[in-house]
Design an enzyme around this catalytic site. Structure first.
Site, PDB file in Angstrom:
ATOM      1  N   ASP A  56     -55.905  30.758  60.565  1.00  0.00           N
ATOM      2  CA  ASP A  56     -57.208  31.306  60.926  1.00  0.00           C
ATOM      3  C   ASP A  56     -57.329  31.159  62.440  1.00  0.00           C
ATOM      4  O   ASP A  56     -56.554  30.422  63.068  1.00  0.00           O
ATOM      5  CB  ASP A  56     -58.309  30.535  60.188  1.00  0.00           C
ATOM      6  CG  ASP A  56     -59.697  31.045  60.542  1.00  0.00           C
ATOM      7  OD1 ASP A  56     -59.876  32.277  60.600  1.00  0.00           O
ATOM      8  OD2 ASP A  56     -60.583  30.211  60.781  1.00  0.00           O
ATOM      9  N   ASP A  92     -60.778  31.296  64.742  1.00  0.00           N
ATOM     10  CA  ASP A  92     -61.926  30.575  65.272  1.00  0.00           C
ATOM     11  C   ASP A  92     -62.043  29.200  64.627  1.00  0.00           C
ATOM     12  O   ASP A  92     -62.201  29.085  63.417  1.00  0.00           O
ATOM     13  CB  ASP A  92     -63.214  31.371  65.017  1.00  0.00           C
ATOM     14  CG  ASP A  92     -63.171  32.752  65.658  1.00  0.00           C
ATOM     15  OD1 ASP A  92     -62.811  32.835  66.840  1.00  0.00           O
ATOM     16  OD2 ASP A  92     -63.490  33.741  64.967  1.00  0.00           O
TER      17      ASP A  92
END
Length: 252
Positions: free
Chosen positions: A13, A15
């Site tokens: 991922d 952020d």
């Protein structure tokens, strides 16, 4: 500990995992709902960071807007993806939030977590394929601003998800698409996530999942399906070095 160096590939991922942009998202969402909710639901509870982790984190932008509004009993039309930021629609509100987010990024730049950068560099040196899987439509902008874009063979973001009609997290579709792009087996691939919805997506796709606790809470990540939770991706480097030292000692 779930290994990353013996995986066929690692899917990150963005952020909150690679970059500290989750904090920027929190600021942008807070600015949006702190202004909007009192105007449409004066008696509603104020928006807080707890709402971000429970209702927004890891989700596609429109899904986050819907979740927060529903939690306050507010309903607005979905509108269109390109609605202007002042439109009182789901997509208009999402675009208003995005204006704030991009202004902060362009003004302040992007901070990369040191432990995450060290892990990416070590995986690249070891020849482990990597991808970024993010619900954000700003993923390419963030990666490019951070100088990371060239490190990843595949990027599956909110733009790709929209164009290819992929269900957003917690559905596993985006991770499975990245695995196909890298031609790897999900069972032998590691997902690294900091959001409950992302951990759940990785688990539902059959991946090994490492949670990164940046504020969500280790217990919540484990409950969502994380095999292990770390506070810093540098911990995975230390685990790898420890196993290598043990292997050398056994040979001696």
């Amino acid at each position: 500990m779930t290994g990353v160096f013996d995986a066929q590939a690692v899917l990150f991922d963005l952020d909150g995992v690679l970059t500290d942009t989750a904090a920027v998202h929190r600021r942008a969402w807070s600015a949006l709902f702190t202004e909007f909710l009192p105007a449409v639901a004066p008696a509603a509870a104020p928006y807080t960071d707890a709402d971000y982790f429970a209702l927004v984190d890891g989700k596609a932008r429109a899904a986050g807007v819907r979740s927060v509004l529903a939690s306050r009993g507010v309903s607005v039309p979905d509108g269109e993806l390109d609605d202007p930021p002042d439109a009182r629609t789901v997509h208009g509100l999402g675009n208003r939030k995005n204006v704030g987010f991009t202004e902060i990024i362009r003004g302040d730049g992007v901070e990369v977590f040191d432990g995450s950068l060290r892990l990416v560099e070590a995986l690249a040196a070891a020849g482990v394929p990597m991808a970024v899987v993010s619900s954000s439509r700003n993923a390419v902008l963030v990666l490019d601003t951070a100088g990371l874009l060239g490190r990843f063979t595949v990027v599956i973001d909110g733009v790709v998800a929209h164009d290819e009609r992929l269900a957003s997290k917690p559905a596993p579709d985006m991770f499975l698409t990245a695995a196909r792009g890298l031609d790897v087996d999900p069972v032998r691939t590691v997902v690294i996530e900091d959001a409950v919805s992302g951990v759940e997506a990785g688990r539902r796709g059959g991946f090994r999942v490492i949670g990164v606790d940046r504020g969500t809470g280790a217990s919540a990540l484990v409950a969502a399906g994380a095999d292990v939770v770390v506070s810093d991706l540098a911990d995975l480097l230390e685990d790898h070095r420890g196993r290598r030292r043990s292997a050398v000692a056994e040979e001696i």
